[in-house]
Design an enzyme around this catalytic site. Structure first.
Site, PDB file in Angstrom:
ATOM      1  N   TRP A   1      46.477  34.036  36.605  1.00 52.27           N
ATOM      2  CA  TRP A   1      46.429  35.427  36.145  1.00 52.27           C
ATOM      3  C   TRP A   1      45.723  36.311  37.175  1.00 52.27           C
ATOM      4  CZ3 TRP A   1      42.536  38.955  35.117  1.00 52.27           C
ATOM      5  CH2 TRP A   1      42.926  40.116  34.434  1.00 52.27           C
ATOM      6  N   HIS A   2      44.696  35.768  37.803  1.00 55.56           N
ATOM      7  CA  HIS A   2      43.917  36.589  38.733  1.00 55.56           C
ATOM      8  C   HIS A   2      44.656  36.908  40.013  1.00 55.56           C
ATOM      9  CE1 HIS A   2      40.273  35.965  36.280  1.00 55.56           C
ATOM     10  NE2 HIS A   2      39.891  37.083  36.846  1.00 55.56           N
ATOM     11  N   GLY A   3      45.659  36.106  40.374  1.00 50.98           N
ATOM     12  CA  GLY A   3      46.380  36.488  41.587  1.00 50.98           C
ATOM     13  C   GLY A   3      47.243  35.377  42.131  1.00 50.98           C
TER      14      GLY A   3
ATOM     15  N   PHE B   1      44.274  43.274  40.138  1.00 53.08           N
ATOM     16  CA  PHE B   1      44.764  42.089  39.420  1.00 53.08           C
ATOM     17  C   PHE B   1      45.814  42.445  38.388  1.00 53.08           C
ATOM     18  CE2 PHE B   1      40.569  40.779  40.928  1.00 53.08           C
ATOM     19  CZ  PHE B   1      40.977  39.714  41.678  1.00 53.08           C
TER      20      PHE B   1
END
Lengths: 476, 359
Positions: free
Chosen positions: A331-333, A476
């Protein structure tokens, strides 16, 4: 329009002025229009994507709630709509990464495919509102929340401008009732909201931005050029800049939302003082942690326990935290380094569970004081070390960790960051000791005024200095 | 209208009085600023703390503070050398003054206001400001063809860095709060000199600021000798196009004649560079001769240096566009002697008053 800009302050003031004159229902219409206008200042294309997903999820929820439909059909619909939401997010967020990787691989094999036409840009805030949408759909499917009847309220749940860009990630089951209730902004609400805004501005503009600016441009690209004391200092600077940046942002938007009489969830609660990794994730970006817990951790754990409902179920000790943290990394990248970061935190949580396995559960607060301090130091240190792959590619991260232990190059680190780290830690300590983020409001008026004057002066000084870093979490 | 009618209580329910803490905080801020301004004016503090005016051009930003200090220490400024880096590195005011004093016996207080990459349009803005602010007796504009050429790298950026700054706008008579505050609060100017405190380069910048030369001259110390095999003549020599905006800038500088004595000065260019000019060295000199004929009838002399061969090979920086420290010393001594001779012959009015009268 960024949250700390004068434009945003004027925009919010204008919306507030009209808002206070209106009854509740038109207030929601006003907030919805304002939210789309705000999003339009970033991009009308982004607003169109949001509107399409909002319409899709609103209609789909009615299908998910139909009592006449068999469970299988509702489940199929749920997965289909979740897939559509994730596909939209995946397309914007990950297409470039995977196609780029595929093109590189094909290039290695001598096939020059290129990745033309896939330069997608992630609509700002999409990672946040898609999670909000999924939680709503799942809750409707589980019959934990009825489908929204009011399209304006639901659209506002998705688009409410204070939380649109970077959360907090609200749940429909708590947010929609707030939109249906009358609002009240009295002296106390005003004081609490302004305190949040001021604390947020100080965290973001006085602490995080200058810390980010102080970072040498090549420290995270060529760590071997630096000595271990410098690398430790700059890693601490990065860790506290990241925290104050996001905590500051959240504080500002909660304060702004408070002025509208709508409470937003707290996202941060002095995370670097956590005495265990579980506690850390309850204190750091907690709305995301709770989302991951409710929609990944618990379902995985329940599935494993159904097969083996024993406390000694080892897969249940390992898989749920690992899967949850890997999902957090994704999810963060994009990038394998984010997966490594997620795996590290998954490993921390698994280690913590294995170490406490079979022992009686003692809450952290009931342990001896020295053990609490030691545990907080250890957790903070390991979390800070894990920011290394969060910030840089795997190869550079390995170099960074290696250089941290190369004590042949003992250059004196810069002392300047401590002028900002210490005030930041002081704010944290005050919040932690009182277990109250409005602790300053209980102080004598003259002290409050002196503190506010100091904050105003600090803000004036930093706005006249050379800086200008964006909110890190908007990426993000 | 039904939508607007509701039995809900109003959202905003404030009880008065409210906001006392905020009022008290604003009062404290005002008191702190007043106290800090008082401290900043104490001689012990003001002599030690640098000032700046908040421009994005660091050289310009600091120069104003340094010039203010010089004017305060010496009781005024006799002459200002204006131009780009060729002036900044090429004219050493101390050497000029020494050569001048040796001939005339008069002390000459001058400041080198060379600004990196500045073209004639930027220098015109600076000239108008500096003449109004310091009322020098002599304004020397040193330039090469770069100052007048079109499409010069960084020329427009530097222009906006300087001209768009709030303080400059305020000096031009355009009211703005920030410009007013900079102009009236010394403590604010002190802070602006240190406003890059969060940049990684701050320690080095602070060192440079503390050790900034009081006459503005920045010598160019060559790290390796000039190598003609690798030096390329810039495009404004090989393909010179006169820029109307910069030409207008030069006219504006010349128009200051009357408020001060303006002197145009061709900064030295190496011989081999002249050969790459469109019509060779003769064409280059013809162009400066045309400039001379344009401006000298108005009382503004143009001193050319290209036919003089003042600078030997080891006086050039490695880019062959700037003088190094030894080249600057030679050129500055020549300039001081020329000034003394011009004053003696009555070509220029004396830029410095008699020492015993002026100071």
């Amino acid at each position: 329009m960024t949250i700390t800009s004068l434009d945003f302050a004027l925009f919010a003031a204008l919306v507030l002025a009209v808002y206070y004159l209106l009854p509740r229902r038109p207030q929601n219409v006003l907030l919805l229009v304002a939210s789309y206008l705000f999003y339009g200042t970033w991009s009308w294309d982004y607003a169109a994507v949001l509107a399409v997903l909002t319409g899709l999820d609103f209609v789909a929820a009615w299908g998910l709630a139909r009592p006449a439909w068999p469970r299988q059909r509702r489940r199929a619909l749920l997965w289909a709509v979740i897939a559509l939401n994730l596909a939209a997010l995946g397309w914007f967020k990950y297409a470039g990464f995977f196609v780029g990787d595929l093109a590189t691989t094909l290039d290695d094999w001598g096939i020059h495919a290129g990745a033309g036409g896939l330069d997608t840009v992630l609509p700002v805030g999409m990672s946040f509102y898609v999670l909000g949408a999924i939680s709503y759909l799942v809750d409707v499917y589980r019959r934990q929340v009825p489908p929204a009847r009011d399209p304006v309220a639901f659209a506002l749940y998705m688009a409410y401008f204070p939380k649109l860009l970077s959360g907090p990630i609200e749940r429909a089951r708590t947010f929609l009732p707030r939109l249906a209730a009358p609002r009240r902004v009295d002296n106390e609400t005003l004081a609490r909201s302004l305190t949040l805004i001021m604390t947020g501005l100080v965290r973001k503009m006085v602490i995080a931005d200058p810390l980010n600016t102080m970072l040498p441009p090549d420290v995270f690209a060529y760590p071997a050029r630096f000595g271990p004391l410098e690398l430790i200092t700059w890693l601490l600077v990065y860790a506290f800049a990241l925290y104050n940046d996001f905590a500051g942002y959240t504080s500002i938007v909660r304060g702004v939302s408070g002025l509208f009489g709508i409470e937003l969830a707290s996202n941060f609660n002095v995370p670097y003082f956590a005495r265990s990794f579980t506690e850390f994730w309850n204190r750091w970006h907690s709305t995301l942690s709770l989302w991951l817990r409710d929609y990944i951790y618990f379902p995985t754990s329940r599935a494993l326990l159904r097969r083996n409902p024993s406390r000694a179920n080892v897969p249940n000790l390992i898989l749920p935290p690992m899967l949850t943290m890997l999902a957090s990394g994704v999810w963060h990248g994009t990038g394998w380094h984010m997966l490594l970061w997620g795996a590290l935190h998954g490993g921390y949580l698994v280690g913590e569970r294995l170490l406490s396995f079979g022992r009686p559960v003692v809450p952290s607060a009931q342990r001896p004081r020295w053990r609490q301090v030691m545990a907080a130091g250890l957790v903070c240190g390991l979390v800070v070390l894990a920011w290394v792959p969060f910030r840089m590619e795997i190869g550079t991260a390995l170099d960074y960790w290696r250089a941290l232990f190369d004590w042949s190059n003992l250059q004196r680190p810069s002392y300047r960051p401590w002028f900002l780290l210490l005030p930041g830690l002081w704010i944290d300590y005050m919040h932690y000791r009182a277990a109250d983020e409005w602790v300053f409001l209980r102080w004598p008026r003259l002290v409050q005024a002196a503190l506010l004057a100091l904050a105003i002066l600090a803000l004036l000084l930093v706005t006249r200095a050379d800086s200008g870093a964006p909110f890190v979490y908007q990426g993000f | 209208m039904k939508l607007l009618r509701s039995n809900d209580p109003p959202t905003l329910q404030l009880r008065f009085p409210c906001g006392q803490t905020l009022v008290l905080a604003v009062l404290i801020v005002a008191l702190v600023v007043i106290a800090a301004e008082g401290i900043a004016h104490l001689p012990f503090v003001s002599e030690r703390l640098p000032t700046a005016v908040g421009s994005r051009s660091r050289v310009f930003d600091i120069n104003i503070g340094l010039m203010d200090q010089l004017a305060e220490n010496k009781g005024g400024i006799d002459c200002i050398y204006l131009g780009s880096s060729v002036v900044l590195n090429g004219i050493n005011p101390a050497v000029v003054s020494a050569a001048y004093q040796a001939q005339t016996g008069q002390e000459l207080v001058c400041y080198n206001f060379g600004v990196l990459a500045a073209t004639a349009d930027t220098n015109a803005e600076l000239a108008e400001l500096l003449v109004k602010r310091y009322q020098p007796r002599l304004l020397v504009f040193g330039f090469t063809l770069r100052a007048l050429a079109a499409a010069v790298t960084q020329g427009e950026t530097v222009y906006h860095d300087i001209v768009d700054s709030p303080w400059m706008a305020y000096q031009r008579g355009e009211p703005n709060l920030n410009g007013w505050l900079i102009d009236h609060l010394r403590v604010y100017r002190n802070y602006l000199a240190l406003r890059n405190w969060m940049q990684p380069t701050f320690s080095n910048d602070l060192y440079d600021l503390i050790h900034a030369p009081e006459d503005g001259y920045h010598p160019f110390f060559a790290t390796h000798p000039l190598d003609l095999a690798v030096v390329q003549p810039p495009f404004y020599f090989t393909d010179f196009v006169l820029d109307p905006v910069n030409w207008d800038g030069l006219q504006r500088i010349v128009a200051l004649q009357g408020q001060t004595q303006v002197l145009l000065l061709e900064m030295p260019v190496p011989d081999f560079m002249l050969g790459s000019f469109e019509d060779g060295p003769e064409g280059y000199q013809r162009m400066f001769e045309a400039f001379r004929q344009e401006f000298e009838p108005g009382g503004v002399p143009l001193w050319t240096t290209s036919p003089l061969n003042l600078i030997t090979f080891d006086g050039w920086a490695e880019d062959a566009l700037h003088l190094n420290d030894s080249g600057a010393a030679v050129f500055s001594a020549w300039l001081g002697e020329q000034l003394a001779a011009a004053v003696r012959d009555g070509v220029l009015p004396a830029p410095a008053l008699d020492v015993s009268l002026s100071r």
